[in-house]
Design an enzyme around this catalytic site. Structure first.
Site, mmCIF file in Angstrom:
data_model
loop_
_atom_site.group_PDB
_atom_site.id
_atom_site.type_symbol
_atom_site.label_atom_id
_atom_site.label_comp_id
_atom_site.label_asym_id
_atom_site.label_seq_id
_atom_site.Cartn_x
_atom_site.Cartn_y
_atom_site.Cartn_z
ATOM 1 N N ARG A 283 74.522 58.655 -21.211
ATOM 2 C CA ARG A 283 74.393 60.012 -21.765
ATOM 3 C C ARG A 283 74.369 61.058 -20.658
ATOM 4 N NH1 ARG A 283 69.545 60.567 -25.813
ATOM 5 N NH2 ARG A 283 70.312 62.694 -25.744
ATOM 6 N N ASN B 95 67.314 70.714 -26.888
ATOM 7 C CA ASN B 95 68.352 69.932 -26.225
ATOM 8 C C ASN B 95 67.863 69.410 -24.886
ATOM 9 O OD1 ASN B 95 69.873 70.564 -28.384
ATOM 10 N ND2 ASN B 95 71.114 72.118 -27.353
ATOM 11 N N ASP C 241 70.304 68.208 -22.757
ATOM 12 C CA ASP C 241 71.567 68.031 -22.038
ATOM 13 C C ASP C 241 71.686 68.855 -20.760
ATOM 14 O OD1 ASP C 241 72.173 70.671 -22.980
ATOM 15 O OD2 ASP C 241 73.060 69.845 -24.805
ATOM 16 N N HIS D 21 61.936 69.096 -25.342
ATOM 17 C CA HIS D 21 62.074 67.641 -25.414
ATOM 18 C C HIS D 21 62.475 67.011 -24.080
ATOM 19 C CE1 HIS D 21 62.787 68.059 -30.045
ATOM 20 N NE2 HIS D 21 61.549 68.314 -29.683
ATOM 21 N N GLY E 280 71.912 76.061 -34.446
ATOM 22 C CA GLY E 280 72.396 74.679 -34.378
ATOM 23 C C GLY E 280 71.332 73.615 -34.452
ATOM 24 N N THR E 281 70.364 73.818 -35.326
ATOM 25 C CA THR E 281 69.396 72.741 -35.519
ATOM 26 C C THR E 281 69.284 72.395 -37.004
ATOM 27 O OG1 THR E 281 67.111 72.019 -35.221
ATOM 28 C CG2 THR E 281 67.452 74.374 -35.448
ATOM 29 N N ASN F 90 74.394 78.533 -38.101
ATOM 30 C CA ASN F 90 74.658 77.117 -38.381
ATOM 31 C C ASN F 90 75.800 77.051 -39.402
ATOM 32 O OD1 ASN F 90 74.426 74.301 -39.164
ATOM 33 N ND2 ASN F 90 72.305 74.356 -38.453
HETATM 34 P P1 NAD Z 1 70.700 67.605 -35.332
HETATM 35 O O1 NAD Z 1 71.748 66.665 -34.817
HETATM 36 O O2 NAD Z 1 69.663 67.102 -36.223
HETATM 37 O O3 NAD Z 1 71.431 68.801 -36.097
HETATM 38 C C1 NAD Z 1 72.519 69.480 -35.542
HETATM 39 C C2 NAD Z 1 72.709 70.775 -36.295
HETATM 40 O O4 NAD Z 1 73.723 71.513 -35.638
HETATM 41 C C3 NAD Z 1 73.157 70.595 -37.754
HETATM 42 O O5 NAD Z 1 72.371 71.409 -38.587
HETATM 43 C C4 NAD Z 1 74.605 71.064 -37.737
HETATM 44 O O6 NAD Z 1 74.990 71.659 -38.960
HETATM 45 C C5 NAD Z 1 74.571 72.072 -36.618
HETATM 46 N N1 NAD Z 1 75.862 72.296 -35.969
HETATM 47 C C6 NAD Z 1 76.896 71.437 -35.821
HETATM 48 N N2 NAD Z 1 77.909 72.019 -35.162
HETATM 49 C C7 NAD Z 1 77.494 73.281 -34.870
HETATM 50 C C8 NAD Z 1 78.091 74.384 -34.199
HETATM 51 N N3 NAD Z 1 79.318 74.297 -33.679
HETATM 52 N N4 NAD Z 1 77.394 75.529 -34.083
HETATM 53 C C9 NAD Z 1 76.138 75.638 -34.609
HETATM 54 N N5 NAD Z 1 75.524 74.631 -35.267
HETATM 55 C C10 NAD Z 1 76.199 73.466 -35.388
HETATM 56 O O7 NAD Z 1 70.121 68.326 -34.053
HETATM 57 P P2 NAD Z 1 68.652 68.877 -33.752
HETATM 58 O O8 NAD Z 1 68.156 69.660 -34.916
HETATM 59 O O9 NAD Z 1 68.739 69.524 -32.430
HETATM 60 O O10 NAD Z 1 67.745 67.586 -33.649
HETATM 61 C C11 NAD Z 1 68.175 66.511 -32.881
HETATM 62 C C12 NAD Z 1 67.141 66.009 -31.902
HETATM 63 O O11 NAD Z 1 67.841 65.172 -31.001
HETATM 64 C C13 NAD Z 1 66.548 67.073 -31.051
HETATM 65 O O12 NAD Z 1 65.200 66.814 -31.033
HETATM 66 C C14 NAD Z 1 67.164 66.918 -29.653
HETATM 67 O O13 NAD Z 1 66.153 66.757 -28.680
HETATM 68 C C15 NAD Z 1 67.942 65.661 -29.683
HETATM 69 N N6 NAD Z 1 69.382 65.809 -29.348
HETATM 70 C C16 NAD Z 1 69.751 66.527 -28.261
HETATM 71 C C17 NAD Z 1 71.095 66.691 -27.969
HETATM 72 C C18 NAD Z 1 71.488 67.509 -26.772
HETATM 73 O O14 NAD Z 1 70.709 67.631 -25.841
HETATM 74 N N7 NAD Z 1 72.675 68.138 -26.788
HETATM 75 C C19 NAD Z 1 72.073 66.106 -28.776
HETATM 76 C C20 NAD Z 1 71.650 65.359 -29.881
HETATM 77 C C21 NAD Z 1 70.302 65.237 -30.158
#
Ligand code: NAD
Ligand code: ZN
Length: 243
Positions: free
Chosen positions: A71, A103, A105, A120, A187-188, A213
């Site tokens: 990752r 995030n 990342d 996180h 985006g959550t 979103n």
């Molecule tokens: P989630 O995967 O549960 O939800 C993602 C959300 O993003 C959805 O509601 C979706 O509709 C929305 N989305 C998708 N494409 C989008 C776009 N282009 N623009 C705006 N919104 C968009 O993610 P979450 O709510 O962040 O929860 C996931 C958990 O997992 C978090 O606690 C996080 O720490 C972790 N996580 C982190 C990453 C990262 O660091 N990038 C990636 C995946 C998960």
């Protein structure tokens, strides 16, 4: 989503002295980093819930580390997108700004966000399992890093499923939320509740709650304004329309 909603959101953001932004995986989706719950939510064949736990690490640290190293590579190959950059622009012009991200990342700090709480943790950091020291995690380092101070195995500096937040971290974000005039949640899905609770606290204390979103989330029914669409489309538009 209509031009009216954008105008309404821009009007509340224009000149707001205290702004809170809360981001989730969706803001990085357009940088090529998969979200957890949408389509493509399988990471290298594993569901996050299988490996991002203290139990998985205790049972098989090698497997968990190799998944995190994979990752980490993926994140390193990705770049911040227009939405990450828009938040930096907002931070630079807002007198009292905070970005609380879920995030891990590292794209927000790479974009230049400084008023940032990584709720996180971060994929580019490790933490000693014995003495708790948090360190930068070099991409080319030992695949399973050990603490240079005490020699114990390190773990990813990530809040895993089933773990409690680090002391003070939620409280710091809530303290900001209580002063905020506008809260923007991007985006959550809201399945992880504490970050959503921070945004709702802002709203309870008088802030306008804006959500970006493409799909409905747990937050949508509470949002004052829902900009339905992608982060890279709406966030730059919002920041520019409110300048
Ligand atoms: P989630 O995967 O549960 O939800 C993602 C959300 O993003 C959805 O509601 C979706 O509709 C929305 N989305 C998708 N494409 C989008 C776009 N282009 N623009 C705006 N919104 C968009 O993610 P979450 O709510 O962040 O929860 C996931 C958990 O997992 C978090 O606690 C996080 O720490 C972790 N996580 C982190 C990453 C990262 O660091 N990038 C990636 C995946 C998960
Ligand atoms: Zn140590």
């Amino acid at each position: 989503m209509t031009a009216d909603s954008l105008q309404q959101a821009a009007d509340s953001l224009a000149g707001a002295p205290v702004v809170l932004a809360v981001t989730g995986a969706g803001i990085s989706a357009e940088s090529g980093i998969p979200t957890f719950r949408g389509s493509g939510g399988l990471w290298n064949g594993f569901r996050a819930e299988e490996l991002a736990t203290p139990q998985a690490f205790a049972a098989n640290p090698d497997r968990v580390w190799s998944w995190y190293r994979w990752r980490q590579q993926l994140c390193a190959q990705s770049n911040p997108n227009e939405a990450h950059h828009a938040l930096v622009t907002l931070e630079q012009r807002c007198p009292d700004f905070l970005l609380a991200t879920q995030n891990v990342d590292g794209l927000h700090p790479r974009a230049g966000s400084r008023a940032l709480i990584e709720l996180h943790g971060c994929i580019d950091k490790s933490r000693c399992t014995k003495c708790g020291q948090v360190r930068e995690l070099a991409l080319e380092g030992d695949p399973i890093p050990h603490c240079p101070e005490c020699g114990a195995m390190a773990r990813p500096h990530i809040l895993w499923f089933g773990e409690t937040y680090w002391p003070g971290i939620i409280e710091d974000a809530v303290a900001h939320a209580q002063r905020a005039h506008v809260a923007i949640v991007i985006g959550t899905s809201g399945r992880v509740w504490p970050p959503i609770a921070i945004a709702l606290k802002a709203q309870e204390c008088g802030a306008t709650l804006i959500e970006i979103n493409p799909e409905r989330s747990e937050l949508t029914e509470h949002a004052d304004i829902w900009l339905q669409g992608s982060a890279s489309e709406w966030l730059p538009a919002l920041v520019s329309a409110s300048s």
